[in-house]
Design a protein around this motif. Structure first.
Motif, PDB file in Angstrom:
ATOM      1  N   THR A  37       0.828  -1.209   0.000  1.00  0.00           N
ATOM      2  CA  THR A  37       0.000   0.000   0.000  1.00  0.00           C
ATOM      3  C   THR A  37       0.862   1.258   0.000  1.00  0.00           C
ATOM      4  N   LEU A  38       1.915   1.255   0.809  1.00  0.00           N
ATOM      5  CA  LEU A  38       2.815   2.409   0.854  1.00  0.00           C
ATOM      6  C   LEU A  38       3.487   2.635  -0.497  1.00  0.00           C
ATOM      7  N   GLN A  40       2.333   1.755  -3.438  1.00  0.00           N
ATOM      8  CA  GLN A  40       1.312   2.249  -4.369  1.00  0.00           C
ATOM      9  C   GLN A  40       1.056   3.743  -4.131  1.00  0.00           C
ATOM     10  N   THR A  41       1.011   4.133  -2.881  1.00  0.00           N
ATOM     11  CA  THR A  41       0.805   5.540  -2.539  1.00  0.00           C
ATOM     12  C   THR A  41       1.974   6.384  -3.015  1.00  0.00           C
ATOM     13  N   ARG A  42       3.195   5.891  -2.824  1.00  0.00           N
ATOM     14  CA  ARG A  42       4.378   6.615  -3.310  1.00  0.00           C
ATOM     15  C   ARG A  42       4.324   6.786  -4.822  1.00  0.00           C
ATOM     16  N   ILE A  44       1.644   7.037  -6.719  1.00  0.00           N
ATOM     17  CA  ILE A  44       0.647   8.084  -6.989  1.00  0.00           C
ATOM     18  C   ILE A  44       1.248   9.465  -6.689  1.00  0.00           C
ATOM     19  N   LEU A  45       1.947   9.579  -5.582  1.00  0.00           N
ATOM     20  CA  LEU A  45       2.548  10.862  -5.223  1.00  0.00           C
ATOM     21  C   LEU A  45       3.620  11.278  -6.223  1.00  0.00           C
ATOM     22  N   SER A  87       6.664  13.713   1.536  1.00  0.00           N
ATOM     23  CA  SER A  87       5.809  12.533   1.724  1.00  0.00           C
ATOM     24  C   SER A  87       6.402  11.305   1.047  1.00  0.00           C
ATOM     25  N   LEU A  91       7.398   8.109   3.263  1.00  0.00           N
ATOM     26  CA  LEU A  91       6.723   6.825   3.051  1.00  0.00           C
ATOM     27  C   LEU A  91       7.730   5.722   2.759  1.00  0.00           C
TER      28      LEU A  91
END
Length: 110
Positions: A37-38, A40-42, A44-45, A87, A91
């Motif tokens: 999840t982290l 995937q979030t990275r 996107i960021l 961020s 992350l």
């Protein structure tokens, strides 16, 4: 600075220190899910950061399509300049701390 609210702090270095000391221990399956999840979030960021940088470049406004995602990224950058980069970095620290903190149960343990 009266009335200004400081942005929330990150705790990546703290989590890394706790994991390195063995004081942060988490279930391996849960850690693996969180790491995914982290990451995937990275991703996107990073996409949002590229959109912001593209839009801010002199030639980027004609090349970069102004989608809702780009508008959102630009808005975030206006509200909290530099926080996208921070961020992404933080992350990565969380993911590394989880890698260090993964605890695989021994056979017979639950």
């Amino acid at each position: 600075m009266t009335g200004e609210i400081a942005p929330p702090s990150f705790a990546g270095d703290l989590f890394l220190a706790l994991a390195a000391e063995g004081r942060l221990v988490v279930d391996a399956a849960w850690a693996d899910d969180m790491i995914t999840t982290l990451e995937q979030t990275r991703s996107i960021l990073r996409q949002r950061l590229r959109a912001v940088r593209g839009w801010q470049s002199p030639s980027g406004r004609g090349v970069c399509e102004l989608t809702q995602g780009v508008v959102d990224a630009l808005f975030i950058d206006q509200l909290a300049p530099g926080r996208l980069e921070e961020s992404i970095t933080e992350l990565a620290k969380y993911a590394e701390a989880l890698r260090l903190a993964r605890c695989v149960p021994h056979p017979g343990e639950q």
